[in-house]
Write a protein that holds these residues in place. Structure first.
Motif, mmCIF file in Angstrom:
data_model
loop_
_atom_site.group_PDB
_atom_site.id
_atom_site.type_symbol
_atom_site.label_atom_id
_atom_site.label_comp_id
_atom_site.label_asym_id
_atom_site.label_seq_id
_atom_site.Cartn_x
_atom_site.Cartn_y
_atom_site.Cartn_z
ATOM 1 N N ASN A 296 0.819 -1.202 0.000
ATOM 2 C CA ASN A 296 0.000 0.000 0.000
ATOM 3 C C ASN A 296 0.854 1.254 0.000
ATOM 4 O OD1 ASN A 296 -2.599 -1.381 2.186
ATOM 5 N ND2 ASN A 296 -2.344 -1.486 -0.005
ATOM 6 N N ARG A 297 1.904 1.258 0.869
ATOM 7 C CA ARG A 297 2.717 2.475 0.997
ATOM 8 C C ARG A 297 3.477 2.752 -0.294
ATOM 9 N NH1 ARG A 297 3.687 3.106 7.297
ATOM 10 N NH2 ARG A 297 5.020 4.798 6.644
ATOM 11 N N LEU A 298 3.895 1.674 -0.991
ATOM 12 C CA LEU A 298 4.553 1.885 -2.285
ATOM 13 C C LEU A 298 3.589 2.503 -3.288
ATOM 14 C CD1 LEU A 298 6.609 -1.413 -2.578
ATOM 15 C CD2 LEU A 298 7.526 0.899 -2.398
ATOM 16 N N ASN A 299 2.301 2.252 -3.112
ATOM 17 C CA ASN A 299 1.292 2.812 -4.012
ATOM 18 C C ASN A 299 0.720 4.133 -3.505
ATOM 19 O OD1 ASN A 299 1.019 1.156 -6.319
ATOM 20 N ND2 ASN A 299 0.157 -0.457 -5.041
ATOM 21 N N GLY A 300 1.306 4.677 -2.435
ATOM 22 C CA GLY A 300 0.829 5.963 -1.925
ATOM 23 C C GLY A 300 -0.455 5.861 -1.125
#
Lengths: 417, 90
Positions: free
Chosen positions: A138-142
């Protein structure tokens, strides 16, 4: 459309709430439209609104077989989140979360979007690894998502039982702070009111009974219980009944419809500050502004259109709730109900074109369509207006079941979600 | 909870003894390598999902453990009949 403002609400309140005008007219069908949306739930009304607002197609009708928001829009547990594993899903669901922000202002209608946070519990080693993988993806996808220790989870949601000898021990949790709830009825009513103000006809008690096609196979219009209505573009957003509508156009779909149940308790004072989901033991809960605990149960195991499910499904969920939140053991439940959800083999939606020219579809949201309401409406409108999918919904096509490019959120979550 | 008649045990038993196993009478292709992508799509993913009369498989998982077929109305959830695996479609 009368605009709502603090002053108008204040004046009407002191006038004894007399003379509120109707929010939108109950339209009768015209002989033809530029576009027809089948299904007057949040997704369909949203599509009609965005067609008129963003894409300039205002000669639109929404056909609803029952009443506005009386299907799954009024039957879900109102949870909003976008913490999905795969890139395609994260983009799709986060598109919706971004639209939820500011929707009340845009529609001039209070949809009561509350970013109270959605917390997903980990009860075993597999859950810990799976949720942490989700957080990283999720964090890699913002998309915001963070890991909480059991103590942090307890601080965020005090009714949680984090005792190490609990039946379902809490080993940690994933928290999406932007997640939360919105009032589902208001979403349908807000979209209906705003769409009608832009010229959209909202037609209730109008079930589609056939799809008429020309010599070239393209859509010409729909047969309904209120007569034939012409339209070169038809968008189907009919949730559990999608298979039935698609058969009218000779299309077999990779869908199965199941009952999904929910229930609410008697209303109590505010005790539960967020949304908690435990996929492993099937407990999903939040507290509404009325004070009721809103609880989501699982699907029944068989295909059904009955809009009701079996009691043992509810019992299973309540057993888990009583273990995770012991303070609610003596609560009484007020109502249970069921909605019919259309489930795809990979648990991701189908949103795009169909093999029939002029026929578009938004379906397969399964057990989690409410959160996507504004995004699904916007993307269906885009697809109808441009006759091609947006980059965000392009991967969610029908062809993936033939070419194998599944977006397998079912395997990612390993449970209903 | 619905009651289901197991044609092997010849008894009506509560649903929790059974596991639904999806649509019935879907034959696995005899020549897998000769199938097109469209054939595989139909076999793996396309389902009838009718509103009304539906053929489905059940397994009496907490009883005799055997698979059988059923005809059920998906609007009323009422069983029309159940019959043993291998018998012709009713």
């Amino acid at each position: 459309m009368t605009r709502f403002s603090a002053l108008s609400l204040f004046t009407k309140a002191f006038g004894g709430h007399q003379n509120w005008p109707e929010q939108w007219p109950d339209a009768a069908p015209k002989p033809a439209y530029d576009a027809i949306i089948v299904g007057g739930g949040g997704h369909g009304l949203g599509a009609a609104y965005y067609l008129a607002k963003k894409y300039g197609i205002t000669n639109v009708a929404v056909l609803e077989k029952g009443w506005i928001g009386g299907g799954n829009t009024g039957r879900n547990t109102t949870i909003i989140r976008s913490n999905y594993l795969y890139d395609e899903s994260a983009h799709l669901y986060d598109h919706a979360v971004k639209l939820w922000d500011g929707l009340s202002q845009e529609l001039n209608y209070n949809i009561m979007y509350s970013k109270r946070g959605v917390m997903m519990l980990a009860h075993n080693v597999h859950d810990v690894q799976s949720l942490q993988r989700h957080i990283n993806a999720n964090r890699l996808n913002g998309v915001d998502n963070e890991w909480l220790t059991p103590e942090q989870a307890k601080a965020y949601c005090p009714p949680l039982n984090i005792s190490p000898d609990a039946r379902h021990p809490v080993l940690g949790a994933a928290l999406q702070r932007r997640g939360g709830t919105a009032r589902h009825d208001s979403v349908a009513w807000g979209y209906a009111r705003a769409a009608a103000a832009l010229g959209v006809d909202i037609i209730q008690n109008c079930a589609v009974t056939g799809i008429r096609r020309g010599a070239d196979g393209a859509v010409e219009g729909v047969e309904t219980t209120r007569g034939y209505i012409g339209a070169k573009r038809v968008g189907v957003s009919a949730a559990g009944n999608t298979s039935v509508i698609m058969q009218m156009a000779g299309l077999d779909f990779p869908l199965e419809s199941y009952p999904l149940q929910a229930l609410v308790s008697e209303p109590i004072k505010p005790t539960f500050p967020c949304v908690v989901m435990s996929n492993t033991v099937h407990a999903y809960m939040s507290q509404s502004d009325k004070g009721e605990l809103v609880i989501g149960a699982g699907t029944d195991q068989y295909v059904s259109y009955s809009q009701r499910g079996a009691l043992h499904i509810v019992e299973h969920t309540l057993a888990a709730i009583c273990e995770i939140f012991p303070i609610y053991r003596r609560m009484r439940m007020l109502r249970t109900w069921g909605g019919i959800v259309d489930v795809t083999p990979d648990r991701s939606p189908i949103l795009g074109k169909t093999p029939v020219k002029g026929l578009y579809v938004n379906c397969g949201w399964g057990t989690g369509g409410f959160k996507a309401t504004p995004g699904a409406g916007d993307l269906l409108a885009y697809t109808i207006a441009k006759d091609q999918p947006h980059d965000i919904n392009a991967p969610f096509n029908l062809d993936r079941f033939r070419n194998g490019r599944l977006i397998d959120e079912a395997a990612a979550a390993a449970v209903a979600h | 909870m619905i009651l289901i008649h197991c044609p092997y045990c010849d008894e009506k038993r509560p649903e929790i003894e059974f596991a639904n196993a999806g649509q019935a009478h879907i034959a696995r292709p005899l020549d897998p390598s000769g199938q097109s992508d469209a054939d595989w799509e139909t076999y793996l993913f396309i389902r009838a999902n009718p509103r009304g009369r539906h053929h489905e498989r059940w397994r009496h998982i907490h009883g005799c453990g055997r698979f059988f077929n059923a005809v059920r109305d998906t609007v009323t959830d009422k069983f029309e009949t159940t019959y043993k695996a291998g018998e012709p479609r009713r």
